[in-house]
Scaffold this active site. Structure first.
Site, PDB file in Angstrom:
ATOM      1  N   GLN A 223       3.104   9.933   1.232  1.00 53.00           N
ATOM      2  CA  GLN A 223       4.374   9.185   1.276  1.00 53.00           C
ATOM      3  C   GLN A 223       5.270   9.487   0.085  1.00 53.00           C
ATOM      4  O   GLN A 223       6.441   9.134   0.082  1.00 53.00           O
ATOM      5  CB  GLN A 223       4.106   7.680   1.326  1.00 53.00           C
ATOM      6  CG  GLN A 223       3.443   7.237   2.615  1.00 53.00           C
ATOM      7  CD  GLN A 223       3.306   5.727   2.648  1.00 53.00           C
ATOM      8  OE1 GLN A 223       2.338   5.174   2.169  1.00 53.00           O
ATOM      9  NE2 GLN A 223       4.306   5.050   3.202  1.00 53.00           N
TER      10      GLN A 223
ATOM     11  N   GLY B 149       0.839  -1.188   0.000  1.00 51.29           N
ATOM     12  CA  GLY B 149       0.000   0.000   0.000  1.00 51.29           C
ATOM     13  C   GLY B 149       0.872   1.235   0.000  1.00 51.29           C
ATOM     14  O   GLY B 149       2.024   1.180   0.447  1.00 51.29           O
TER      15      GLY B 149
ATOM     16  N   CYS C 120       5.836  -0.051   7.454  1.00 49.60           N
ATOM     17  CA  CYS C 120       5.461   1.080   6.618  1.00 49.60           C
ATOM     18  C   CYS C 120       6.694   1.528   5.852  1.00 49.60           C
ATOM     19  O   CYS C 120       7.772   1.636   6.431  1.00 49.60           O
ATOM     20  CB  CYS C 120       4.945   2.205   7.506  1.00 49.60           C
ATOM     21  SG  CYS C 120       4.496   3.692   6.598  1.00 49.60           S
ATOM     22  N   LEU C 121       6.525   1.776   4.557  1.00 48.23           N
ATOM     23  CA  LEU C 121       7.673   2.199   3.748  1.00 48.23           C
ATOM     24  C   LEU C 121       8.251   3.517   4.262  1.00 48.23           C
ATOM     25  O   LEU C 121       9.424   3.807   4.047  1.00 48.23           O
ATOM     26  CB  LEU C 121       7.263   2.342   2.274  1.00 48.23           C
ATOM     27  CG  LEU C 121       6.895   1.033   1.555  1.00 48.23           C
ATOM     28  CD1 LEU C 121       6.306   1.341   0.183  1.00 48.23           C
ATOM     29  CD2 LEU C 121       8.113   0.121   1.412  1.00 48.23           C
TER      30      LEU C 121
ATOM     31  N   HIS D 255      -4.600   1.510   7.350  1.00 48.34           N
ATOM     32  CA  HIS D 255      -3.237   2.045   7.450  1.00 48.34           C
ATOM     33  C   HIS D 255      -3.050   3.188   6.450  1.00 48.34           C
ATOM     34  O   HIS D 255      -2.552   4.259   6.797  1.00 48.34           O
ATOM     35  CB  HIS D 255      -2.244   0.901   7.188  1.00 48.34           C
ATOM     36  CG  HIS D 255      -0.807   1.297   7.161  1.00 48.34           C
ATOM     37  ND1 HIS D 255       0.139   0.757   8.011  1.00 48.34           N
ATOM     38  CD2 HIS D 255      -0.112   2.173   6.378  1.00 48.34           C
ATOM     39  CE1 HIS D 255       1.321   1.297   7.756  1.00 48.34           C
ATOM     40  NE2 HIS D 255       1.195   2.157   6.763  1.00 48.34           N
ATOM     41  N   GLU D 256      -3.479   2.961   5.204  1.00 45.67           N
ATOM     42  CA  GLU D 256      -3.272   3.992   4.166  1.00 45.67           C
ATOM     43  C   GLU D 256      -4.150   5.214   4.410  1.00 45.67           C
ATOM     44  O   GLU D 256      -3.724   6.345   4.185  1.00 45.67           O
ATOM     45  CB  GLU D 256      -3.521   3.412   2.768  1.00 45.67           C
ATOM     46  CG  GLU D 256      -2.635   2.231   2.375  1.00 45.67           C
ATOM     47  CD  GLU D 256      -1.160   2.436   2.666  1.00 45.67           C
ATOM     48  OE1 GLU D 256      -0.662   3.580   2.585  1.00 45.67           O
ATOM     49  OE2 GLU D 256      -0.488   1.438   3.009  1.00 45.67           O
TER      50      GLU D 256
ATOM     51  N   HIS E 240      -2.623   7.523   6.781  1.00 41.29           N
ATOM     52  CA  HIS E 240      -1.610   8.407   6.170  1.00 41.29           C
ATOM     53  C   HIS E 240      -2.255   9.702   5.678  1.00 41.29           C
ATOM     54  O   HIS E 240      -1.647  10.773   5.757  1.00 41.29           O
ATOM     55  CB  HIS E 240      -0.940   7.719   4.973  1.00 41.29           C
ATOM     56  CG  HIS E 240       0.213   6.837   5.332  1.00 41.29           C
ATOM     57  ND1 HIS E 240       1.346   7.297   5.971  1.00 41.29           N
ATOM     58  CD2 HIS E 240       0.428   5.517   5.123  1.00 41.29           C
ATOM     59  CE1 HIS E 240       2.200   6.293   6.139  1.00 41.29           C
ATOM     60  NE2 HIS E 240       1.662   5.194   5.635  1.00 41.29           N
TER      61      HIS E 240
END
Ligand code: NI
Length: 161
Positions: free
Chosen positions: A53, A48, A90-91, A132-133, A136
């Site tokens: 991000q 994701g 998470c990236l 999660h996304e 963000h």
């Protein structure tokens, strides 16, 4: 926006803490950015990715847990059910994983890349990634779910929040 500017922002970058603006009108540029985001997600072996991000203050996410790609604009959760806790990475938070309590099932309303309304019913891992996304887009990161005592143990890693 130039393709070369698309890179993953990591913790400490203020763009990750900004609440994104909803898209008023979906354009070809949004569609193009969603494609670039998907490509970057796959290249980074992510499941994701949210627009902040990659430095974009826009309400857009891409998700693919291996069961098909979702490109969603202005996603919002309209229904939540049950509970689960999955260890998440998470990236944007390299080297950190946090067990986050979330709903087990969610219904997400959004627009697709052509501006058409879509509804996604997600459960288990897909529900987890959607939540999660969407976090963000609200400026929220997995480290925000870490209890204070554990933050002290993680110490340096998350010092720069
Ligand atoms: Ni993330």
């Amino acid at each position: 926006m130039n393709e070369t500017e698309l890179k993953i922002r990591t913790i400490g970058d203020p763009v990750l803490r900004k609440k994104t603006k909803p898209v008023k009108q979906v354009t070809a540029e949004h569609k193009r950015m969603l494609s670039l985001m998907s490509r970057l997600m796959y290249e980074s072996s992510g499941i994701g990715l949210a627009a902040p991000q990659v430095g974009l203050d826009i309400s857009m996410i891409v998700v693919d847990i291996g069961k098909g790609l979702y490109k969603l604009i202005n996603p919002r959760i309209v229904k939540k059910e049950g509970r689960q806790a999955i260890e998440e990475g998470c990236l944007s938070c390299p080297g950190i994983s946090v067990k986050v309590k979330r709903a087990k099932k969610v219904t997400v309303q959004a627009l697709d890349e052509d501006g058409r309304p879509v509804v996604v019913d997600a459960e288990n891992m897909l529900a987890c990634v959607m939540q999660h996304e969407i976090d963000h887009l609200l400026g929220k990161l997995i480290v925000d779910y870490v209890p204070m005592w554990k933050k002290a143990l993680l110490g340096k890693k998350i010092k720069n929040l």
